[in-house]
Design a protein around this motif. Structure first.
Motif, mmCIF file in Angstrom:
data_model
loop_
_atom_site.group_PDB
_atom_site.id
_atom_site.type_symbol
_atom_site.label_atom_id
_atom_site.label_comp_id
_atom_site.label_asym_id
_atom_site.label_seq_id
_atom_site.Cartn_x
_atom_site.Cartn_y
_atom_site.Cartn_z
ATOM 1 N N ARG A 273 -106.079 1.738 -5.200
ATOM 2 C CA ARG A 273 -107.257 2.296 -4.536
ATOM 3 C C ARG A 273 -107.740 1.393 -3.401
ATOM 4 N N LEU A 274 -107.628 0.089 -3.577
ATOM 5 C CA LEU A 274 -108.041 -0.838 -2.519
ATOM 6 C C LEU A 274 -107.172 -0.655 -1.276
ATOM 7 N N LEU A 275 -105.864 -0.502 -1.478
ATOM 8 C CA LEU A 275 -104.985 -0.288 -0.330
ATOM 9 C C LEU A 275 -105.296 1.037 0.360
ATOM 10 N N ARG A 276 -105.538 2.073 -0.442
ATOM 11 C CA ARG A 276 -105.874 3.363 0.162
ATOM 12 C C ARG A 276 -107.179 3.282 0.953
ATOM 13 N N LYS A 277 -108.161 2.559 0.415
ATOM 14 C CA LYS A 277 -109.444 2.410 1.111
ATOM 15 C C LYS A 277 -109.250 1.700 2.448
ATOM 16 N N ALA A 278 -108.413 0.672 2.445
ATOM 17 C CA ALA A 278 -108.158 -0.066 3.683
ATOM 18 C C ALA A 278 -107.486 0.833 4.717
ATOM 19 N N VAL A 279 -106.540 1.642 4.281
ATOM 20 C CA VAL A 279 -105.846 2.567 5.188
ATOM 21 C C VAL A 279 -106.827 3.576 5.769
ATOM 22 N N ILE A 280 -107.702 4.122 4.924
ATOM 23 C CA ILE A 280 -108.707 5.082 5.394
ATOM 24 C C ILE A 280 -109.645 4.421 6.390
ATOM 25 N N PHE A 281 -110.065 3.178 6.093
ATOM 26 C CA PHE A 281 -110.960 2.452 6.988
ATOM 27 C C PHE A 281 -110.339 2.300 8.376
ATOM 28 N N LEU A 282 -109.020 2.099 8.416
ATOM 29 C CA LEU A 282 -108.324 1.913 9.686
ATOM 30 C C LEU A 282 -107.990 3.233 10.371
ATOM 31 N N GLY A 283 -108.460 4.341 9.768
ATOM 32 C CA GLY A 283 -108.218 5.639 10.383
ATOM 33 C C GLY A 283 -106.877 6.246 10.030
ATOM 34 N N GLY A 284 -106.199 5.650 9.029
ATOM 35 C CA GLY A 284 -104.904 6.172 8.611
ATOM 36 C C GLY A 284 -105.049 7.246 7.548
ATOM 37 N N ASN A 285 -103.909 7.782 7.139
ATOM 38 C CA ASN A 285 -103.881 8.829 6.121
ATOM 39 C C ASN A 285 -103.365 8.238 4.815
ATOM 40 N N PRO A 286 -104.178 8.234 3.745
ATOM 41 C CA PRO A 286 -103.726 7.639 2.480
ATOM 42 C C PRO A 286 -102.505 8.339 1.898
ATOM 43 N N GLN A 287 -102.228 9.557 2.358
ATOM 44 C CA GLN A 287 -101.033 10.256 1.874
ATOM 45 C C GLN A 287 -99.748 9.598 2.363
ATOM 46 N N ASP A 288 -99.869 8.723 3.361
ATOM 47 C CA ASP A 288 -98.692 7.956 3.795
ATOM 48 C C ASP A 288 -98.243 6.971 2.723
ATOM 49 N N LEU A 289 -99.160 6.663 1.787
ATOM 50 C CA LEU A 289 -98.836 5.726 0.705
ATOM 51 C C LEU A 289 -98.235 6.502 -0.462
ATOM 52 N N SER A 290 -96.978 6.874 -0.324
ATOM 53 C CA SER A 290 -96.275 7.534 -1.416
ATOM 54 C C SER A 290 -96.116 6.560 -2.577
ATOM 55 N N PHE A 291 -95.673 7.061 -3.718
ATOM 56 C CA PHE A 291 -95.508 6.192 -4.884
ATOM 57 C C PHE A 291 -94.559 5.041 -4.564
ATOM 58 N N ASN A 292 -93.423 5.360 -3.960
ATOM 59 C CA ASN A 292 -92.438 4.315 -3.661
ATOM 60 C C ASN A 292 -92.962 3.334 -2.621
ATOM 61 N N ARG A 293 -93.614 3.859 -1.589
ATOM 62 C CA ARG A 293 -94.154 2.974 -0.552
ATOM 63 C C ARG A 293 -95.235 2.071 -1.132
ATOM 64 N N LEU A 298 -97.158 -3.301 -3.043
ATOM 65 C CA LEU A 298 -97.742 -4.112 -4.118
ATOM 66 C C LEU A 298 -96.796 -5.245 -4.498
ATOM 67 N N HIS A 299 -95.490 -4.985 -4.490
ATOM 68 C CA HIS A 299 -94.518 -6.032 -4.801
ATOM 69 C C HIS A 299 -94.523 -7.104 -3.716
ATOM 70 N N LEU A 300 -94.639 -6.673 -2.457
ATOM 71 C CA LEU A 300 -94.702 -7.635 -1.352
ATOM 72 C C LEU A 300 -95.932 -8.531 -1.488
ATOM 73 N N ILE A 301 -97.065 -7.935 -1.803
ATOM 74 C CA ILE A 301 -98.303 -8.715 -1.933
ATOM 75 C C ILE A 301 -98.213 -9.669 -3.114
ATOM 76 N N GLU A 302 -97.594 -9.244 -4.196
ATOM 77 C CA GLU A 302 -97.504 -10.060 -5.409
ATOM 78 C C GLU A 302 -96.425 -11.125 -5.306
ATOM 79 N N LYS A 303 -95.237 -10.747 -4.814
ATOM 80 C CA LYS A 303 -94.080 -11.647 -4.884
ATOM 81 C C LYS A 303 -93.520 -12.077 -3.531
ATOM 82 N N GLY A 304 -93.921 -11.391 -2.456
ATOM 83 C CA GLY A 304 -93.318 -11.654 -1.150
ATOM 84 C C GLY A 304 -93.660 -13.031 -0.612
ATOM 85 N N ARG A 305 -92.814 -13.501 0.300
ATOM 86 C CA ARG A 305 -93.051 -14.794 0.935
ATOM 87 C C ARG A 305 -94.200 -14.673 1.933
ATOM 88 N N VAL A 306 -94.795 -15.798 2.258
ATOM 89 C CA VAL A 306 -95.846 -15.811 3.270
ATOM 90 C C VAL A 306 -95.249 -15.378 4.605
#
Length: 471
Positions: A273-293, A298-306
């Motif tokens: 929900r936080l990611l969707r809120k950020a996308v909406i705030f930026l004028g994007g469409n939360p539907q762009d955040l499919s399950f796979n995307r 979330l994996h990038l934020i949790e495990k990805g390199r800086v």
């Protein structure tokens, strides 16, 4: 049915006395019943009513007859009626979308126009319990999360008005019975019986099959499920709103920065929900955040390199930093190198970063006084006689090395940035003050050992960097 509709209105506080309500009327049983019901309740709620009918241009003379019927029925009730004809087939071709989506887009735009033109504060639509069941089932088939399975909301905000659906708790059968009891004629759109459309196929084939073979109450149960899920969704949304305000560290028109450690502590349901809120705030469409995307991000934020970057859609990305991550527009411009000689004493403008550099010569005693008042890393002092002129201000270059104040020897500027946990995307925006001997100041971060003020210093160069808007 009237009792059920009033209960729905009261439950969701749909109407207040004095409301001006535009009613979407296709001419079918649902919308004719809605128009008649609200007309019956006009004195109870002191309503001012207006009918709005859109001819989509799909069915020729039959659609024209629908328009005439709606106009005649509205007139009998003494209700003003707005009718518009739009060539939706042409609009569909231009937009390259399905007939149903094109019709929906044009219809809602028409309703918005009438609401504004007539000065209404409510738009009433005639979706019923069967529509709700079909929607939930349809979204389940196509794949949906909690928000999708909530189905059709009974009340939702529009642009300057509120959309209400008073019939959402009553079945199509009850509506048709209401028409019989009140001697109401209505039009039939025969395209609703074509199973080439998935929704029609669900209505005409799947739901009857589920009723017959599995549960005769499937439609009401699906509608109840949607209502329960709406309550769950509303709670999660309230929690996410509070957490979003706590975790967002920086907000710009094209960028949102979120605290990384705080985000990681949240349950996955809130993270999404936080990611969707950020996308909406930026004028994007939360539907762009499919399950796979969403899973990838979330994996990038949790495990990805800086410095890792994940794409939400073309032009909108997530970039992971050391202590936060940023959602914003993708930087498509090539890296800009800038380099300007410093006017000393005097001022130098750095247009790429909207900064100004002020340089002045001061005495040793003045230096001792001013140094004690310096806060932050945007002012620096140097031994004027030890500097190899001219000084320039530029951004980083490959192979840059730096001798931090108090350290023996040099280190790569890249390593210095890594040690300071400065995100990759920010490093090209950090100004460097450079003499012919090397970097003397990484602005905002640290001075070099080159040109440092000592006991033997007599004349001091004071440099101050500040936003151009402050000058």
């Amino acid at each position: 049915m009237l009792t059920s509709v009033i209960a729905m209105i009261e439950k969701y506080d749909m109407l207040q006395k004095g409301d001006r309500v535009v009613i979407g009327v296709s001419g079918g049983a649902d919308s004719i019943s809605l128009l008649h019901l609200l007309w019956s309740l006009r004195e109870k709620y002191r309503l001012q009513l207006c009918a709005a009918h859109l001819n989509h241009g799909f069915r020729g003379e039959e659609a024209d007859e629908d328009a005439r019927f709606v106009e005649s029925f509205s007139s009998q009730l003494g209700i003003p009626c707005y009718i518009r004809k739009v060539d939706v087939p042409q609009y569909r071709q231009e937009r390259k979308v399905s007939a149903q989506l094109a019709a929906r887009e044009v219809r809602y735009r028409f309703f918005q126009d009438i609401v504004r033109e007539w000065g209404a504060n409510k738009l009433a639509l005639a979706h019923n319990r069967d529509d709700q069941a079909e929607t939930v089932l349809l979204r389940l088939i196509r794949g949906a999360g909690l928000d999708g399975l909530c189905g059709i909301p009974p009340v939702r905000p529009g642009e300057g008005f509120v959309i209400i659906r008073p019939l959402l708790a009553v079945s199509r059968e009850m509506i048709e019975q209401y028409c019989v009891e009140n001697d109401l004629n209505f039009r039939t759109d025969w395209s609703n019986f074509k199973t080439v459309y998935l929704r029609n196929k669900v209505r005409l084939e799947l739901l009857p099959y589920l009723k017959k073979e599995f549960n005769s109450q499937i439609d009401s149960l699906l509608a109840q499920t949607a209502e329960m899920l709406q309550d769950e969704r509303n709670y999660l949304e309230q929690e996410a709103e509070k957490i979003f305000s706590e975790l967002v560290e920086e907000v710009e028109p094209k960028k949102v920065k979120i605290n990384l450690a705080g985000f990681k502590k949240q349950p996955v349901a809130i993270q999404r929900r936080l990611l969707r809120k950020a996308v909406i705030f930026l004028g994007g469409n939360p539907q762009d955040l499919s399950f796979n995307r969403m899973s990838e991000l979330l994996h990038l934020i949790e495990k990805g390199r800086v410095g890792a970057i994940g794409t939400i859609k073309q032009g909108l990305v997530v970039c992971k930093g050391y202590e936060d991550f940023t959602l914003g527009e993708e930087e498509t411009k090539p890296k800009e190198f800038f380099s300007y000689p410093l006017n000393l004493p005097g001022t130098t403008i750095l247009p790429e970063l909207s900064l100004i550099v002020e340089g002045k010569l001061i005495s040793k005693s003045q230096y001792l006084l001013e140094k004690s008042m310096v806060k932050g890393g945007w002012e620096a002092f140097f031994d004027w006689e030890k500097l190899s002129l001219p000084l320039i201000i530029r951004n980083r270059r490959a192979g840059d090395r730096f001798n931090p104040l108090g350290m023996k020897g040099t280190k790569k500027l890249k390593k210095f940035f890594i040690d300071r946990k400065i995100p990759v995307q920010e490093r090209d925006k950090i100004p460097l003050i450079v003499s012919s001997d090397g970097i003397i100041w990484v602005v905002g971060c640290q001075q070099s050992d080159l040109g440092k003020v000592t006991l033997e210093t007599e004349t001091v160069l004071k440099l101050k960097v500040k936003p151009l808007s402050d000058s």
